[in-house]
Design a protein around this motif. Structure first.
Motif, PDB file in Angstrom:
ATOM      1  N   SER A  43      82.452  40.429  14.840  1.00 33.66           N
ATOM      2  CA  SER A  43      82.452  41.451  15.765  1.00 33.66           C
ATOM      3  C   SER A  43      81.430  42.779  15.455  1.00 33.66           C
ATOM      4  CB  SER A  43      83.665  42.192  15.794  1.00 33.66           C
ATOM      5  OG  SER A  43      84.060  42.857  14.791  1.00 33.66           O
ATOM      6  N   GLY A  44      81.106  42.865  14.136  1.00 31.90           N
ATOM      7  CA  GLY A  44      80.537  43.916  13.696  1.00 31.90           C
ATOM      8  C   GLY A  44      81.073  45.217  13.151  1.00 31.90           C
ATOM      9  N   ALA A  45      82.375  45.038  13.238  1.00 28.71           N
ATOM     10  CA  ALA A  45      83.502  46.288  12.946  1.00 28.71           C
ATOM     11  C   ALA A  45      83.585  46.338  11.381  1.00 28.71           C
ATOM     12  CB  ALA A  45      84.875  45.715  13.422  1.00 28.71           C
ATOM     13  N   LEU A  46      83.204  45.391  10.770  1.00 27.89           N
ATOM     14  CA  LEU A  46      83.522  45.476   9.199  1.00 27.89           C
ATOM     15  C   LEU A  46      82.383  46.304   8.542  1.00 27.89           C
ATOM     16  CD1 LEU A  46      85.099  44.480   6.756  1.00 27.89           C
ATOM     17  CD2 LEU A  46      83.422  42.616   6.287  1.00 27.89           C
ATOM     18  N   VAL A  88      86.710  49.680   8.849  1.00 33.61           N
ATOM     19  CA  VAL A  88      86.011  49.233   9.786  1.00 33.61           C
ATOM     20  C   VAL A  88      85.655  50.134  10.689  1.00 33.61           C
ATOM     21  CG1 VAL A  88      87.703  47.275  10.001  1.00 33.61           C
ATOM     22  CG2 VAL A  88      88.451  49.410  11.166  1.00 33.61           C
ATOM     23  N   GLU A  89      84.770  50.168  11.607  1.00 34.34           N
ATOM     24  CA  GLU A  89      84.347  50.856  12.551  1.00 34.34           C
ATOM     25  C   GLU A  89      84.850  50.453  14.023  1.00 34.34           C
ATOM     26  OE1 GLU A  89      79.955  52.807  11.036  1.00 34.34           O
ATOM     27  OE2 GLU A  89      80.096  50.918  12.607  1.00 34.34           O
ATOM     28  N   ALA A  90      85.459  51.637  14.501  1.00 34.26           N
ATOM     29  CA  ALA A  90      86.193  51.163  15.952  1.00 34.26           C
ATOM     30  C   ALA A  90      85.785  52.607  16.823  1.00 34.26           C
ATOM     31  CB  ALA A  90      87.602  50.986  15.762  1.00 34.26           C
ATOM     32  N   PRO A  91      85.802  52.049  18.227  1.00 32.69           N
ATOM     33  CA  PRO A  91      85.400  53.302  18.968  1.00 32.69           C
ATOM     34  C   PRO A  91      86.599  54.125  19.201  1.00 32.69           C
ATOM     35  CG  PRO A  91      85.730  51.198  20.082  1.00 32.69           C
ATOM     36  CD  PRO A  91      85.844  50.984  18.883  1.00 32.69           C
ATOM     37  N   ALA A  95      91.611  50.526  19.115  1.00 34.02           N
ATOM     38  CA  ALA A  95      90.877  49.480  18.958  1.00 34.02           C
ATOM     39  C   ALA A  95      91.006  49.227  17.338  1.00 34.02           C
ATOM     40  CB  ALA A  95      89.265  49.600  18.850  1.00 34.02           C
ATOM     41  N   ALA A  96      91.209  50.158  16.531  1.00 30.84           N
ATOM     42  CA  ALA A  96      91.529  50.016  15.187  1.00 30.84           C
ATOM     43  C   ALA A  96      92.895  49.280  14.760  1.00 30.84           C
ATOM     44  CB  ALA A  96      91.527  51.377  14.271  1.00 30.84           C
TER      45      ALA A  96
END
Length: 121
Positions: A43-46, A88-91, A95-96
């Motif tokens: 997902s690209g969140a890590l 993680v990156e989240a909007p 989402a987190a």
């Protein structure tokens, strides 16, 4: 995007490590964690993740004054300790929390979600 810490507490009375786990339980836990990590990466969140050794292996360093003091063990004793984490990156927090829910389900553990502080404009 905001970065969030998803943290997994462990019971201080147990101090589990991979070396002390039942091999079948360890294999299942690693498979569940691996599947979750693969989804986070895809997902690209890590941003970063890791598992920590128990607090009894810690060294606390205090060099606030002129003298350096080292103490074996954790800074504080508590009923639980940080056993593992993901950044993680989240909007947004929702989402987190959704990522934390997936981690909780996969690893059969409670997960805490906290945003990193950002410097105000």
């Amino acid at each position: 995007m905001t970065q969030y810490l998803l943290s997994m507490p462990h019971d201080s009375a147990e101090e589990p490590t991979m070396a002390t786990m039942d091999p079948a339980e360890l294999e299942a836990a690693l498979a569940a964690a691996g599947a979750f990590m693969a989804e986070l990466e895809a997902s690209g969140a890590l941003v970063f993740a890791g598992g920590l050794h128990p607090p009894s292996t810690a060294v606390t360093v205090d060099h606030r004054g002129d003298d350096l003091a080292l103490a074996d063990g954790p800074f504080t004793h508590a009923p639980e300790y940080l056993g593992g984490f993901w950044v993680v990156e989240a909007p947004d927090q929702d989402a987190a929390v959704a990522w934390a829910a997936k981690a909780s389900h996969a690893l059969d553990a409670r997960i805490e979600v906290r945003a990193f502080q950002e410097v105000p404009d």
